[in-house]
Structure formats: structure tokens, C-alpha cells
Motif scaffolding. Structure first.
Motif, PDB file in Angstrom:
ATOM      1  N   TRP A  36      -6.701  -7.982 -18.890  1.00  0.00           N
ATOM      2  CA  TRP A  36      -6.047  -7.374 -17.656  1.00  0.00           C
ATOM      3  C   TRP A  36      -6.404  -6.204 -17.662  1.00  0.00           C
ATOM      4  CZ3 TRP A  36      -3.060  -9.628 -13.985  1.00  0.00           C
ATOM      5  CH2 TRP A  36      -2.499 -10.933 -14.366  1.00  0.00           C
ATOM      6  N   PHE A  37      -6.836  -5.656 -16.122  1.00  0.00           N
ATOM      7  CA  PHE A  37      -7.281  -4.286 -16.224  1.00  0.00           C
ATOM      8  C   PHE A  37      -6.492  -3.781 -14.832  1.00  0.00           C
ATOM      9  CE2 PHE A  37     -11.365  -3.793 -18.412  1.00  0.00           C
ATOM     10  CZ  PHE A  37     -11.398  -4.867 -18.839  1.00  0.00           C
ATOM     11  N   ARG A  38      -6.478  -2.585 -14.633  1.00  0.00           N
ATOM     12  CA  ARG A  38      -5.808  -1.954 -13.582  1.00  0.00           C
ATOM     13  C   ARG A  38      -6.440  -0.809 -12.883  1.00  0.00           C
ATOM     14  NH1 ARG A  38      -0.561   0.833 -16.792  1.00  0.00           N
ATOM     15  NH2 ARG A  38      -1.714   2.523 -17.782  1.00  0.00           N
ATOM     16  N   GLN A  39      -6.509  -0.528 -11.676  1.00  0.00           N
ATOM     17  CA  GLN A  39      -7.070   0.486 -11.004  1.00  0.00           C
ATOM     18  C   GLN A  39      -6.202   1.224 -10.058  1.00  0.00           C
ATOM     19  OE1 GLN A  39     -10.598  -0.680  -9.147  1.00  0.00           O
ATOM     20  NE2 GLN A  39     -11.243   1.373  -9.073  1.00  0.00           N
ATOM     21  N   ALA A  40      -5.625   2.565 -10.425  1.00  0.00           N
ATOM     22  CA  ALA A  40      -5.058   3.588  -9.446  1.00  0.00           C
ATOM     23  C   ALA A  40      -5.833   4.150  -8.508  1.00  0.00           C
ATOM     24  CB  ALA A  40      -4.218   4.423 -10.396  1.00  0.00           C
ATOM     25  N   PRO A  41      -5.295   4.479  -7.160  1.00  0.00           N
ATOM     26  CA  PRO A  41      -5.933   5.152  -6.226  1.00  0.00           C
ATOM     27  C   PRO A  41      -6.926   6.396  -6.961  1.00  0.00           C
ATOM     28  CG  PRO A  41      -3.839   4.665  -5.589  1.00  0.00           C
ATOM     29  CD  PRO A  41      -3.811   4.312  -6.861  1.00  0.00           C
ATOM     30  N   GLY A  42      -7.873   6.161  -6.589  1.00  0.00           N
ATOM     31  CA  GLY A  42      -8.800   7.456  -6.810  1.00  0.00           C
ATOM     32  C   GLY A  42      -9.194   7.557  -8.390  1.00  0.00           C
ATOM     33  N   LYS A  43      -8.940   6.488  -9.163  1.00  0.00           N
ATOM     34  CA  LYS A  43      -9.337   6.514 -10.440  1.00  0.00           C
ATOM     35  C   LYS A  43     -10.347   5.243 -10.816  1.00  0.00           C
ATOM     36  CE  LYS A  43      -5.316   8.817 -12.339  1.00  0.00           C
ATOM     37  NZ  LYS A  43      -4.219   8.837 -13.378  1.00  0.00           N
ATOM     38  N   GLU A  44     -10.804   5.115 -11.873  1.00  0.00           N
ATOM     39  CA  GLU A  44     -11.492   4.123 -12.570  1.00  0.00           C
ATOM     40  C   GLU A  44     -10.948   2.747 -12.825  1.00  0.00           C
ATOM     41  OE1 GLU A  44     -15.857   6.525 -13.540  1.00  0.00           O
ATOM     42  OE2 GLU A  44     -14.713   5.285 -14.973  1.00  0.00           O
ATOM     43  N   TYR A  95      -5.742  -6.281 -12.294  1.00  0.00           N
ATOM     44  CA  TYR A  95      -6.664  -7.421 -11.869  1.00  0.00           C
ATOM     45  C   TYR A  95      -6.776  -8.320 -13.277  1.00  0.00           C
ATOM     46  CZ  TYR A  95      -8.460  -4.648  -8.003  1.00  0.00           C
ATOM     47  OH  TYR A  95      -8.538  -3.980  -6.946  1.00  0.00           O
ATOM     48  N   CYS A  96      -6.800  -9.647 -13.290  1.00  0.00           N
ATOM     49  CA  CYS A  96      -7.356 -10.552 -14.291  1.00  0.00           C
ATOM     50  C   CYS A  96      -8.772 -10.812 -14.419  1.00  0.00           C
ATOM     51  CB  CYS A  96      -6.150 -11.741 -14.548  1.00  0.00           C
ATOM     52  SG  CYS A  96      -6.676 -12.782 -12.761  1.00  0.00           S
ATOM     53  N   ALA A  97      -9.104 -10.897 -15.670  1.00  0.00           N
ATOM     54  CA  ALA A  97     -10.714 -11.017 -15.626  1.00  0.00           C
ATOM     55  C   ALA A  97     -10.870 -11.944 -16.816  1.00  0.00           C
ATOM     56  CB  ALA A  97     -11.281  -9.988 -15.936  1.00  0.00           C
ATOM     57  N   ALA A  98     -12.199 -12.546 -16.899  1.00  0.00           N
ATOM     58  CA  ALA A  98     -12.438 -13.509 -17.935  1.00  0.00           C
ATOM     59  C   ALA A  98     -13.954 -13.457 -18.018  1.00  0.00           C
ATOM     60  CB  ALA A  98     -12.060 -15.150 -17.382  1.00  0.00           C
ATOM     61  N   VAL A  99     -14.278 -13.790 -19.372  1.00  0.00           N
ATOM     62  CA  VAL A  99     -15.827 -13.908 -19.699  1.00  0.00           C
ATOM     63  C   VAL A  99     -15.962 -14.887 -20.958  1.00  0.00           C
ATOM     64  CG1 VAL A  99     -15.460 -11.946 -21.451  1.00  0.00           C
ATOM     65  CG2 VAL A  99     -17.722 -12.535 -20.544  1.00  0.00           C
ATOM     66  N   TRP A 100     -17.006 -15.440 -20.936  1.00  0.00           N
ATOM     67  CA  TRP A 100     -17.285 -16.585 -21.898  1.00  0.00           C
ATOM     68  C   TRP A 100     -17.786 -15.747 -23.106  1.00  0.00           C
ATOM     69  CZ3 TRP A 100     -20.827 -18.020 -25.173  1.00  0.00           C
ATOM     70  CH2 TRP A 100     -20.706 -19.271 -25.866  1.00  0.00           C
TER      71      TRP A 100
END
Length: 125
Positions: A36-44, A95-100
Motif C-alpha cells: 500500500w502506498f499513498r499520495q497527498a496533494p503536492g507530495k510524492e 494505492y495498492c501495488a504488486a510485484v513478483w
């Protein structure tokens, strides 16, 4: 092709709880790392939490440790993020994300190659 669909965001007050879900399809083996990742306005975009699709290893950003819990239900092909004691600074698109990978848990967004569409979480003070 891995596809991820995130849901569960909403508007809550500080101190409330919220649970996010991420339904995964196309996972061709058990050797995936989910995050899980997150992004606030104006931030990475920033790391929140990660978990192995199979196994018990988890990792959390310091800012959410003790408040958020990542989990997954492989039978339902779903990953969850339970967020307790929410703060206004938790406001972001999640955001959810995945990688093998068979390596260590990944904490950088560039290490993931599959992404969900994001779900908005807004915490009012």
C-alpha cells in the motif's frame, strides 16, 4: 496480466477507523509482494505497508506503525489495510501495488510494477 482494484476509501473524522481492500487478479504464482502506498496533494507517493502474498512478513512506515494493519486473504485474492486512529495527515489517495519477487519486502514505489487505481481517504479534524 496482474490487475488490482482498490476500494474502501471515504471521508472520516480524526480518530475513526477505515478499512481498504485491494482485489487482485492474474497472480500466476505465490511469490508476490503486495504493498500500500499513498499520495497527498503536492507530495510524492510514499510507502505505507507491505506484505508477502504467501507468508507472514510485513513492513510498515514509521508514520503508521501501531495504527495500520496490512493483511491478505488468498482465498479471496484480496489484500486489506485496516487503518485505526486516523489523523488528518493520513489524508491521501491510497494505492495498492504488486510485484513478483522472492526477495525482501519492497518499500519504494519504483520497485512495484502493478498498480491499482487508487482510493481517496480524507480525514477531517
Amino acid at each position: 496480466q496482474v490487475q488490482l482494484v482498490a476500494s474502501g476509501g471515504g471521508l472520516v473524522q480524526a480518530g475513526d477507523s477505515l478499512s481498504l481492500s485491494c482485489v487482485a487478479s492474474g497472480l500466476t504464482s505465490s511469490s508476490y509482494i503486495m504493498g500500500w502506498f499513498r499520495q497527498a496533494p503536492g507530495k510524492e507517493r510514499e510507502f505505507v505497508a507491505a506484505i508477502r502474498w504467501i507468508g507472514s512478513s510485513t513492513d510498515y512506515a514509521d508514520s503508521v506503525k501501531g495504527r495500520f494493519t496490512i493483511s491478505r486473504d488468498t482465498a479471496k485474492n484480496t489484500m486489506y489495510l485496516l487503518m485505526n486512529s486516523l489523523k488528518p495527515e493520513d489524508t491521501a489517495i491510497y494505492y495498492c501495488a504488486a510485484v513478483w519477487s522472492i526477495g525482501r519486502l519492497k518499500v519504494h514505489s519504483y520497485e512495484y510494477n502493478y498498480w491499482g487505481q487508487g482510493t481517496q481517504v480524507t480525514v477531517s479534524s
